[in-house]
Structures are given as C-alpha cells and as structure tokens.
Design an enzyme around this catalytic site. Structure first.
Site, PDB file in Angstrom:
ATOM      1  N   HIS A  62     -29.452-104.589  10.758  1.00  0.00           N
ATOM      2  CA  HIS A  62     -29.740-104.568   9.320  1.00  0.00           C
ATOM      3  C   HIS A  62     -28.647-103.797   8.598  1.00  0.00           C
ATOM      4  O   HIS A  62     -27.852-103.084   9.218  1.00  0.00           O
ATOM      5  CB  HIS A  62     -31.096-103.878   9.057  1.00  0.00           C
ATOM      6  CG  HIS A  62     -31.084-102.421   9.416  1.00  0.00           C
ATOM      7  ND1 HIS A  62     -31.185-101.975  10.706  1.00  0.00           N
ATOM      8  CD2 HIS A  62     -30.928-101.303   8.657  1.00  0.00           C
ATOM      9  CE1 HIS A  62     -31.106-100.661  10.740  1.00  0.00           C
ATOM     10  NE2 HIS A  62     -30.944-100.222   9.507  1.00  0.00           N
ATOM     11  N   ASP A  64     -28.431-100.924   5.357  1.00  0.00           N
ATOM     12  CA  ASP A  64     -29.328-100.050   4.598  1.00  0.00           C
ATOM     13  C   ASP A  64     -29.225-100.435   3.114  1.00  0.00           C
ATOM     14  O   ASP A  64     -28.126-100.592   2.593  1.00  0.00           O
ATOM     15  CB  ASP A  64     -28.935 -98.576   4.791  1.00  0.00           C
ATOM     16  CG  ASP A  64     -29.135 -98.113   6.235  1.00  0.00           C
ATOM     17  OD1 ASP A  64     -29.925 -98.738   6.951  1.00  0.00           O
ATOM     18  OD2 ASP A  64     -28.489 -97.123   6.630  1.00  0.00           O
ATOM     19  N   HIS A 119     -25.801-102.565  11.222  1.00  0.00           N
ATOM     20  CA  HIS A 119     -25.924-101.717  12.408  1.00  0.00           C
ATOM     21  C   HIS A 119     -27.261-101.960  13.103  1.00  0.00           C
ATOM     22  O   HIS A 119     -28.158-102.597  12.540  1.00  0.00           O
ATOM     23  CB  HIS A 119     -25.740-100.239  12.034  1.00  0.00           C
ATOM     24  CG  HIS A 119     -26.627 -99.761  10.923  1.00  0.00           C
ATOM     25  ND1 HIS A 119     -26.381-100.047   9.595  1.00  0.00           N
ATOM     26  CD2 HIS A 119     -27.763 -99.032  10.927  1.00  0.00           C
ATOM     27  CE1 HIS A 119     -27.320 -99.509   8.842  1.00  0.00           C
ATOM     28  NE2 HIS A 119     -28.184 -98.897   9.623  1.00  0.00           N
ATOM     29  N   ARG A 129     -33.778 -91.026  22.348  1.00  0.00           N
ATOM     30  CA  ARG A 129     -32.906 -90.748  21.202  1.00  0.00           C
ATOM     31  C   ARG A 129     -33.763 -90.360  20.001  1.00  0.00           C
ATOM     32  O   ARG A 129     -34.774 -91.004  19.700  1.00  0.00           O
ATOM     33  CB  ARG A 129     -32.088 -92.002  20.872  1.00  0.00           C
ATOM     34  CG  ARG A 129     -31.238 -91.895  19.609  1.00  0.00           C
ATOM     35  CD  ARG A 129     -30.503 -93.217  19.354  1.00  0.00           C
ATOM     36  NE  ARG A 129     -29.964 -93.273  18.009  1.00  0.00           N
ATOM     37  CZ  ARG A 129     -28.770 -92.828  17.655  1.00  0.00           C
ATOM     38  NH1 ARG A 129     -27.971 -92.285  18.546  1.00  0.00           N
ATOM     39  NH2 ARG A 129     -28.369 -92.915  16.394  1.00  0.00           N
TER      40      ARG A 129
HETATM   41  O1  LIG Z   1     -31.713 -94.346  14.418  1.00  0.00           O
HETATM   42  C1  LIG Z   1     -30.569 -94.685  14.171  1.00  0.00           C
HETATM   43  O2  LIG Z   1     -29.598 -94.261  14.767  1.00  0.00           O
HETATM   44  C2  LIG Z   1     -30.325 -95.667  13.039  1.00  0.00           C
HETATM   45  C3  LIG Z   1     -31.587 -96.025  12.322  1.00  0.00           C
HETATM   46  C4  LIG Z   1     -31.337 -96.855  11.111  1.00  0.00           C
HETATM   47  O3  LIG Z   1     -30.415 -97.596  11.041  1.00  0.00           O
HETATM   48  C5  LIG Z   1     -32.250 -96.734   9.972  1.00  0.00           C
HETATM   49  O4  LIG Z   1     -33.237 -95.971  10.052  1.00  0.00           O
HETATM   50  O5  LIG Z   1     -31.986 -97.390   8.934  1.00  0.00           O
HETATM   51 FE   LIG Z   2     -30.122 -98.299   9.082  1.00  0.00          FE
END
Ligand SMILES: O=C(O)CCC(=O)C(=O)O
Ligand SMILES: [Fe+2]
Length: 186
Positions: A62, A64, A119, A129
């Site tokens: 996606h 952001d 990403h 993680r």
């Molecule tokens: O957790 C991550 O490293 C990325 C998460 C992400 O892309 C988001 O929350 O929009």
């Molecule tokens: Fe994100």
C-alpha cells in the site's frame, strides 16, 4: 514526532526551491492536523523455512494516504519498498534512524514531484517485529492540492480538487493495495 515531520517537510520545501519555508509543513503543524500514531506487531514466522518459503505477508502492499510517515522498528527486518520497475527492496532495520516516507497527499501537494512509496511488511524473521509510525496528515477540511508557489507557468494540477476528509474516506473504503490516488487523477 510532529516537529520532526515539520522539519523534514521544511527541508523538502527548500529542496524544491519554494521560498515559503513552511509551505508544506504548515498543513500538519496546526492544531487541527489529522495526524496519528500506530503501533504494529508482527508475530515471528514459526520457522525460518516457513518465512522464506511462504513469503508471509504481515502488512499488504500500500501507500500511506497522509502527507508524511515516520517509522521506527525494534531493530527487526521485514519492511520492503517497491521500486519503479516493480521490484521489492528490503529496508535494513536501523535502531538509530527513522524511516521517512512520502504519502499520497505529499505527492499531490508537489504535483507528482515526490511520489508516495509503495511498501509492505513480510514476516520474514524468526523475531517478532514491532513498529511505530507517526502519520502526519492535514486537517480534515484542508484542500489537498499542488502548491501554487511550486507550479511553473502553464502547469496544471494532475489531480481533481479534494479535501483530506474526502481522500481519507475514499482511501479507507478502497482495498489496501488499490492505487487510491488514481480516483482523483484528472
Ligand atoms: O510496520 C511497518 O513496518 C509498516 C506498517 C505500515 O506500512 C503502516 O502501518 O502503514
Ligand atoms: Fe504504510
């Protein structure tokens, strides 16, 4: 976090040759800015083989929707970005750095000069993680549009007019992987 986002946006404005220092940062600096903070937890893949073979997706691809995102993790890999040729590149975790990404709104505000980065997160590690992300967004009523001070003579906006609330509503109604900005392209 907000202060850091503003400072980064001020450097970006300078890099774009915009005279007004806070031309980009003022959208998130104000009290009504619709910014938020998110914590994500990705349990570890059961085994390294499972992680490698199945390519377990922890967070699907996606972009952001906000202006800018600032991320830090617990020194665990998994985050990948998509390059313009469609290949995925892993971002090495770095406990002493922040990972900054351009959101859809910043792409519009710069009329495509900065592109929002696609990403995803793969559960590729035996370690779980945890990531924390600050999303800097405009006020809900704010118009998201290319900065006039940036546009060259005769340059037209690549996007239809919309407010952050309109974009946010459209983004959350669509599928995560959709190119959500395409709905607003002219
Ligand atoms: O957790 C991550 O490293 C990325 C998460 C992400 O892309 C988001 O929350 O929009
Ligand atoms: Fe994100």
């Amino acid at each position: 976090m907000k202060k850091m986002c503003c400072e980064v946006l001020e450097v970006m404005a300078e890099g774009l040759g915009i005279v007004e220092k806070n031309a980009l940062s003022k959208a998130i600096g104000g009290e009504k800015s619709d910014s938020c903070f998110r914590l994500n937890h990705y349990p570890a893949a059961a085994t390294r083989e499972a992680a490698e073979e199945k390519m377990l997706v922890g967070f699907g691809e996606h972009t952001d929707p906000q202006i800018i995102s600032v991320l830090r993790s617990n020194n665990t890999s998994g985050l990948q970005i998509c390059l313009s040729d469609g290949s995925w590149v892993s971002i090495p975790p770095d406990p002493s750095s922040f990972f900054i990404s351009v959101g859809d709104s910043l792409q519009v505000m710069t009329n495509g000069r900065f592109k929002s980065v696609k990403h995803r997160v793969l559960a590729e590690s035996k370690k779980s993680r945890v990531s924390m992300i600050y999303f800097g967004g405009a006020a809900l009523s704010e118009k998201i549009a290319p900065l006039k001070s940036l546009m060259s003579k005769d340059e037209e906006s690549l996007y239809k007019e919309f407010t952050w609330l309109e974009y946010k509503n459209a983004a959350y109604k669509s599928r995560l992987s959709d190119n959500r900005l395409s709905l607003f392209e002219k």
